[in-house]
Design a protein around this motif. Structure first.
Motif, PDB file in Angstrom:
ATOM      1  N   SER A  64       7.134  41.845  37.424  1.00 37.99           N
ATOM      2  CA  SER A  64       6.355  42.614  38.335  1.00 37.99           C
ATOM      3  C   SER A  64       5.115  43.413  37.501  1.00 37.99           C
ATOM      4  CB  SER A  64       7.270  43.815  39.339  1.00 37.99           C
ATOM      5  OG  SER A  64       8.071  44.328  38.335  1.00 37.99           O
ATOM      6  N   SER A  65       5.056  43.445  36.409  1.00 36.30           N
ATOM      7  CA  SER A  65       4.065  44.162  35.570  1.00 36.30           C
ATOM      8  C   SER A  65       3.346  43.139  34.579  1.00 36.30           C
ATOM      9  CB  SER A  65       4.444  45.475  35.251  1.00 36.30           C
ATOM     10  OG  SER A  65       5.390  45.166  33.992  1.00 36.30           O
ATOM     11  N   GLY A 120       3.825  49.187  31.699  1.00 38.57           N
ATOM     12  CA  GLY A 120       4.538  48.958  33.022  1.00 38.57           C
ATOM     13  C   GLY A 120       4.047  49.547  34.303  1.00 38.57           C
ATOM     14  N   LYS A 121       3.037  50.308  34.012  1.00 37.21           N
ATOM     15  CA  LYS A 121       2.174  51.044  35.447  1.00 37.21           C
ATOM     16  C   LYS A 121       1.468  49.913  35.999  1.00 37.21           C
ATOM     17  CE  LYS A 121       2.322  55.537  33.215  1.00 37.21           C
ATOM     18  NZ  LYS A 121       1.427  56.674  32.894  1.00 37.21           N
ATOM     19  N   ILE A 122       1.068  48.838  35.384  1.00 34.26           N
ATOM     20  CA  ILE A 122      -0.169  48.196  35.782  1.00 34.26           C
ATOM     21  C   ILE A 122       0.563  46.671  36.600  1.00 34.26           C
ATOM     22  CG2 ILE A 122      -2.268  46.579  35.428  1.00 34.26           C
ATOM     23  CD1 ILE A 122      -2.492  48.138  32.729  1.00 34.26           C
ATOM     24  N   PRO A 123       0.538  46.437  37.840  1.00 40.24           N
ATOM     25  CA  PRO A 123       1.092  45.485  38.645  1.00 40.24           C
ATOM     26  C   PRO A 123       0.417  44.276  38.313  1.00 40.24           C
ATOM     27  CG  PRO A 123       0.119  46.752  40.001  1.00 40.24           C
ATOM     28  CD  PRO A 123      -0.004  47.508  38.912  1.00 40.24           C
ATOM     29  N   ASN A 182      10.567  44.874  45.673  1.00 47.02           N
ATOM     30  CA  ASN A 182       9.200  45.111  45.548  1.00 47.02           C
ATOM     31  C   ASN A 182       8.145  44.476  46.374  1.00 47.02           C
ATOM     32  OD1 ASN A 182       7.182  43.803  42.906  1.00 47.02           O
ATOM     33  ND2 ASN A 182       6.954  45.543  43.874  1.00 47.02           N
ATOM     34  N   ASN A 204       7.878  49.624  43.678  1.00 45.09           N
ATOM     35  CA  ASN A 204       8.703  49.163  43.053  1.00 45.09           C
ATOM     36  C   ASN A 204       9.927  49.959  43.088  1.00 45.09           C
ATOM     37  OD1 ASN A 204      10.469  47.805  41.175  1.00 45.09           O
ATOM     38  ND2 ASN A 204       8.792  47.216  39.656  1.00 45.09           N
ATOM     39  N   ASN A 235       2.393  52.333  43.412  1.00 48.16           N
ATOM     40  CA  ASN A 235       0.830  52.203  43.109  1.00 48.16           C
ATOM     41  C   ASN A 235      -0.211  52.007  44.069  1.00 48.16           C
ATOM     42  OD1 ASN A 235       0.110  51.592  39.944  1.00 48.16           O
ATOM     43  ND2 ASN A 235       2.214  50.409  40.352  1.00 48.16           N
ATOM     44  N   TYR A 257      -0.846  56.569  40.360  1.00 47.93           N
ATOM     45  CA  TYR A 257       0.587  55.992  40.156  1.00 47.93           C
ATOM     46  C   TYR A 257       1.292  56.939  40.160  1.00 47.93           C
ATOM     47  CZ  TYR A 257       4.147  54.030  37.391  1.00 47.93           C
ATOM     48  OH  TYR A 257       5.462  53.785  36.677  1.00 47.93           O
TER      49      TYR A 257
END
Length: 325
Positions: A64-65, A120-123, A182, A204, A235, A257
């Motif tokens: 997912s990231s 991990g913050k960037i999908p 998600n 998520n 996000n 975020y």
């Protein structure tokens, strides 16, 4: 007199003979040539070593990231700090995290507190390609920070095709073990002849209570479940792009975020209990203007960032009765 007469006769004869010849065609008609070969991929056209992940492979990834996507690159190590909700950083060829520059559509990403970008913050949704360069990238016009990085990691957003429709959208839901839920959605709308606006949202939610085996020498193995590893993250992306008549491009992006996560910690003396929590509230806005005139290219970035990070550990042994940073 005879010599003059013979010379004149030769000139008149030669002129008449030349006029009697058929004219020479200076135009040759050739049949049309159709080129069917494909344009070489960016991987083959790069002057420096690079790895490339196109959009079709990104969509096939189970993660997912972007941290999950980078695991497939060679020479890349992903450092994961503490379960599903822990910070994830990248190490290229054994160099530290700070030696890798991270860019999204030519905009450098950074964290004012730690200097390390949490991947991990960037999908993955909304990305068209991922490129990793060893050394300088193919683009000459980059921020100065890129020139000081040993490697460059570039993420490029999707450029929608409005040739048939003025409105495009994408949506989907990913699910998995341990309560993974998600959903995501993206909207692209053409607002002018050469401009469009886009909005995307990604949520998520997971419990993260995966099982693991605790080994202790000759003692029997113990099966436990990871505790305090839940994650809830949202996000939101809003963007605008327009192309002017002089081929200059103006891009405006805003990214928000928000996350609440648990940090499971280590298991010490059979004690898997942990109450460490971390909250994030990040806002990132950028205005980018680029223009090419002959051999001169201009790239301007104006960026505003606002980051809020709260870390809590009520079980920390100190005089205050815990940590709250």
């Amino acid at each position: 007199m005879k010599r003059i007469f013979a010379t004149c006769f030769f000139i008149i004869f030669a002129t008449a003979f030349g006029l009697a010849q058929s004219p020479v065609m200076d135009t040759v008609n050739l049949r049309a040539v159709e080129i069917t070969e494909r344009k070489p991929a960016a991987l083959n056209r790069s002057a420096v070593p690079m790895q490339h992940l196109p959009v079709n492979e990104i969509k096939a990834l189970p993660g997912s990231s972007v941290a999950d996507a980078l695991r497939s690159f060679s020479g890349v190590t992903i450092k994961d700090y503490g379960g599903l909700g822990g910070m994830k950083t990248v190490i290229v060829r054994s160099l530290g995290t700070n030696h890798t520059g991270i860019f999204i559509d030519g905009v450098p990403m950074s964290d004012v507190a730690t200097g390390q970008v949490d991947l991990g913050k960037i999908p993955l949704e909304g990305l068209e390609e991922i490129e990793l360069y060893i050394g300088q990238g193919n683009q000459r016009c980059l921020p100065a920070r890129a020139q000081a990085s040993a490697s460059l990691l570039e993420f490029r957003s999707i450029s929608p095709d409005f040739s048939k429709k003025k409105f495009r959208y994408s949506a989907g839901i990913k699910g998995g073990s341990f309560g993974l839920f998600n959903p995501y959605a993206g909207i692209y709308a053409k607002t002018g002849k050469s401009s469009f606006v886009n909005f995307s949202a990604n949520y998520n939610n997971t419990r993260g209570d995966y099982p693991y085996v605790l080994k202790n020498g000759s003692q029997p193995d113990t099966m436990l479940k990871r505790d305090n590893a839940d994650l809830r993250a949202l996000n939101l992306n809003l963007g605008f792009e327009t192309l002017f008549s002089d081929s200059s491009v103006l891009r405006v992006k805003t990214w928000m975020y928000a996350a609440e996560r648990g940090l499971p910690g280590s298991v010490i003396y059979y004690n898997p209990w942990s109450v460490q929590r971390m909250d994030n509230r990040d806002l990132f806005s950028n205005i980018q203007y680029s223009r090419t005139s002959g051999k001169v290219r201009l790239l301007s970035n104006f960026t505003f960032t606002d980051g809020y990070l709260r870390y809590r550990d009520p079980a920390y042994l100190n005089e205050e009765g815990g940590l709250d940073n």
